[in-house]
Design an enzyme around this catalytic site. Structure first.
Site, PDB file in Angstrom:
ATOM      1  N   GLY A  67       6.698   6.349   7.849  1.00 28.29           N
ATOM      2  CA  GLY A  67       5.923   7.511   8.034  1.00 28.29           C
ATOM      3  C   GLY A  67       6.006   8.077   9.219  1.00 28.29           C
ATOM      4  O   GLY A  67       6.959   7.987  10.009  1.00 28.29           O
ATOM      5  N   SER A  68       4.710   8.827   9.597  1.00 25.18           N
ATOM      6  CA  SER A  68       4.785   9.370  10.891  1.00 25.18           C
ATOM      7  C   SER A  68       4.758   8.634  12.129  1.00 25.18           C
ATOM      8  O   SER A  68       4.281   7.693  12.168  1.00 25.18           O
ATOM      9  CB  SER A  68       3.707  10.290  10.869  1.00 25.18           C
TER      10      SER A  68
ATOM     11  N   GLU B 146       9.762   2.814  10.708  1.00 21.90           N
ATOM     12  CA  GLU B 146      10.640   3.965  10.454  1.00 21.90           C
ATOM     13  C   GLU B 146       9.907   5.266  10.609  1.00 21.90           C
ATOM     14  O   GLU B 146       9.041   5.418   9.766  1.00 21.90           O
ATOM     15  CB  GLU B 146      11.564   3.764   9.472  1.00 21.90           C
TER      16      GLU B 146
ATOM     17  N   GLN C  35       3.189   9.137  15.015  1.00 18.49           N
ATOM     18  CA  GLN C  35       1.908   8.876  15.162  1.00 18.49           C
ATOM     19  C   GLN C  35       1.183   7.523  14.669  1.00 18.49           C
ATOM     20  O   GLN C  35       0.947   6.706  15.441  1.00 18.49           O
ATOM     21  CB  GLN C  35       0.939  10.052  15.081  1.00 18.49           C
TER      22      GLN C  35
ATOM     23  N   GLN D 293       0.702  19.447   3.704  1.00 20.65           N
ATOM     24  CA  GLN D 293       1.999  19.513   3.846  1.00 20.65           C
ATOM     25  C   GLN D 293       2.383  21.169   4.042  1.00 20.65           C
ATOM     26  O   GLN D 293       3.020  21.567   5.006  1.00 20.65           O
ATOM     27  CB  GLN D 293       2.923  18.832   2.980  1.00 20.65           C
TER      28      GLN D 293
ATOM     29  N   CYS E  14      13.075  12.230   5.798  1.00 19.80           N
ATOM     30  CA  CYS E  14      13.324  11.810   7.472  1.00 19.80           C
ATOM     31  C   CYS E  14      14.481  12.224   7.766  1.00 19.80           C
ATOM     32  O   CYS E  14      14.884  12.493   9.278  1.00 19.80           O
ATOM     33  CB  CYS E  14      12.677  10.274   7.883  1.00 19.80           C
TER      34      CYS E  14
ATOM     35  N   GLY F 297       2.949   5.309  13.034  1.00 21.61           N
ATOM     36  CA  GLY F 297       3.924   4.119  13.180  1.00 21.61           C
ATOM     37  C   GLY F 297       3.598   3.518  14.595  1.00 21.61           C
ATOM     38  O   GLY F 297       3.703   2.121  14.604  1.00 21.61           O
TER      39      GLY F 297
ATOM     40  N   GLU G   9       9.305  17.360  14.360  1.00 18.74           N
ATOM     41  CA  GLU G   9       9.266  16.958  13.067  1.00 18.74           C
ATOM     42  C   GLU G   9       8.475  18.088  11.928  1.00 18.74           C
ATOM     43  O   GLU G   9       7.225  17.848  12.066  1.00 18.74           O
ATOM     44  CB  GLU G   9       9.595  15.632  12.561  1.00 18.74           C
TER      45      GLU G   9
ATOM     46  N   LYS H 127       0.962  -1.460   0.113  1.00 19.71           N
ATOM     47  CA  LYS H 127      -0.136   0.042   0.034  1.00 19.71           C
ATOM     48  C   LYS H 127       0.948   1.329  -0.055  1.00 19.71           C
ATOM     49  O   LYS H 127       1.538   1.502   1.008  1.00 19.71           O
ATOM     50  CB  LYS H 127      -0.905  -0.096   1.115  1.00 19.71           C
TER      51      LYS H 127
END
Length: 461
Positions: A206-207, A228, A209, A309, A262, A211, A363, A153
């Site tokens: 991804g983020s 990650e 939260q 973003q 990242c 993750g 971040e 996905k």
């Protein structure tokens, strides 16, 4: 619609909002295919990756252009990322011919004992929008060569580019069910992958939260997971640094890809003895950056990848001002009629930043640099570690003792000396400490540790 962030009137393509029923079909196909794929053998699986690499390389320009249109990074960067995808495929194709275990002495002289590795089964792959070619490939390629089947996905924002990558696998003749491509929302398809009992492992980038939700869901049902989740990466500029190199590395590490990496530099910790000179050189260079559509020649920085973003970046810039930091330059919508249909922002440079400020802790994922002045190397290390993240860190110094101390004391999974914080070689392990990762590593031989399980075999006649 997948929208070009450089021109919101340009629709790159249509993305299907798949259902749980679609996901169930994908997982069932992967489960059905995993036995034959495993028994095919690693050399044959590696041969498929060789073919995919050749097809991806032949379509490099088309896929890179799609990437630039879909997420905004400049065309040279997109071509570089696609070429990296080719190299990753060839690296893991070679893994099909490498050893899978070791012979271990047994206390029984009449027995033989050795280890081998077994695939996990069906692996769910969930990837972000900022590297829509490299990140999917560095997850899918090792998963496949080590004998797993995949349900993939991608982020919806770059699903058209991801589809072009998957098409290369299809053209290579990969058996049905081995790689399954599904698009849709995170709340439906992403959550469905987390919860699906027939998915044996999940790898996610991804983020933080999201993750954490992936990790909690996978752990609750006993699935293996790999996360990650980003960083707040510092660069330290020591009093003896080559300032021109430090400025080059800070700009490249912090502002390329519009800061949407990242491993991007976001905190610049500078010794007071060279602070003013470094700041002057940095601002001079930042002001020269040419902003525009990544498809145009001479453009150095493209737009943010989406309206949301851009809004996030603007929110953090406002917070920086409210908390008392001084905005030295940028952080505004460019005053250019040709850019009004894109999600553009000028690169922002703050000073007077203290470590407790939001722009020094969270971040941002955008072109924002926070300058922090210190009076000692020890204070620089302390502030560099003063964050919940620990992905990447960099230092510029000519002093061997400082280099060694930095290697030892910095809390980061990727340590770079006299080089920018952003930059990972495909053959080396990649991952962070603290809240940046779940502990396991991606890329290189380290990928084997996640995508396989060790099986110990004892044989006696």
């Amino acid at each position: 619609d997948s929208i070009n962030p450089a021109d919101k009137n340009d629709v790159v393509g249509k993305v299907q909002q798949s259902s749980i029923e679609d996901l169930d079909k994908s997982v069932a196909a992967a489960k059905q295919a995993k036995k034959n794929w495993k028994k095919l053998g690693a050399p044959a699986r590696g041969n498929y990756l060789h073919i995919v690499a050749d097809i991806l390389e032949a379509n490099l320009n088309e896929i890179a252009e799609s990437m630039t249109r879909e997420m905004g990074k400049t065309l040279p960067e997109a071509k570089g990322e696609t070429a990296r995808g080719v190299a990753i495929l060839r690296y893991y194709a070679g893994e099909g011919m490498r050893k899978t275990g070791d012979v271990i002495p047994s206390t029984d002289p009449e027995a033989m004992m050795f280890t081998t590795r077994a695939p996990l089964g069906v692996v769910g792959v969930i990837t972000p929008w900022n590297f829509p070619v490299a990140i999917p490939i560095w997850k899918i390629a090792p998963a496949l060569v080590y004998g797993n089947t995949v349900v993939f996905k991608p982020a919806t924002e770059t699903a058209v580019t991801a589809a072009k990558v998957v098409e290369c696998f299809e053209k290579a003749g990969l058996p049905n069910g081995v790689l399954n491509f599904i698009t849709g929302s995170g709340s439906v398809i992403g959550q469905g992958i987390i919860d699906h009992e027939d998915i044996d492992a999940i790898t996610f980038t991804g983020s933080e939260q999201t993750g954490r939700l992936v990790g909690q869901g996978a752990f609750a049902r006993g699935a293996k997971y790999q996360l990650e989740m980003g960083g707040k990466n510092p660069v330290i500029v020591a009093e003896d640094a080559d300032l021109d190199k430090a400025v080059d590395g800070t700009i490249s590490g912090g502002l390329r890809s519009t800061g949407q990496k990242c491993t991007a530099t976001s905190r610049v910790i500078i010794h007071e003895a060279v602070y003013d000179e470094f700041k002057a050189k940095l601002l001079e260079r930042v002001k020269e950056i040419k902003i525009g559509s990544g498809l145009e020649d001479g453009i150095w920085m493209g737009p943010c990848a989406s309206k949301s973003q851009l809004d996030t970046v603007m929110h953090y810039i406002q917070k920086g001002k409210e908390e008392g930091a001084t905005l030295l330059y940028g952080g505004e919508t460019p005053d250019d009629k040709e850019l009004e249909n894109g999600f553009y922002i000028t690169p922002a440079v703050f000073e007077g930043v203290s470590s407790e400020m939001m722009i020094a802790q969270e971040e941002i994922f955008g072109p924002v640099l926070a300058l922090i002045k210190v009076d000692s190397f020890e204070k620089a290390i302390e502030l560099a570690n003063d964050t919940k993240y620990g992905l990447s860190a960099s230092i510029y110094t000519k002093n061997i003792s400082k280099m060694l101390a930095f290697m030892e004391d910095i809390d980061a999974g990727l340590v770079r000396i006299n080089a920018e914080s952003a930059g990972v070689e495909l053959q080396a392990p990649f991952g962070g400490m603290k809240s940046s990762s779940s502990g396991s590593r991606e890329q290189g031989e380290a990928a084997k540790e996640f995508y396989t399980a060790i099986k110990t075999v004892f044989v006696k006649g």
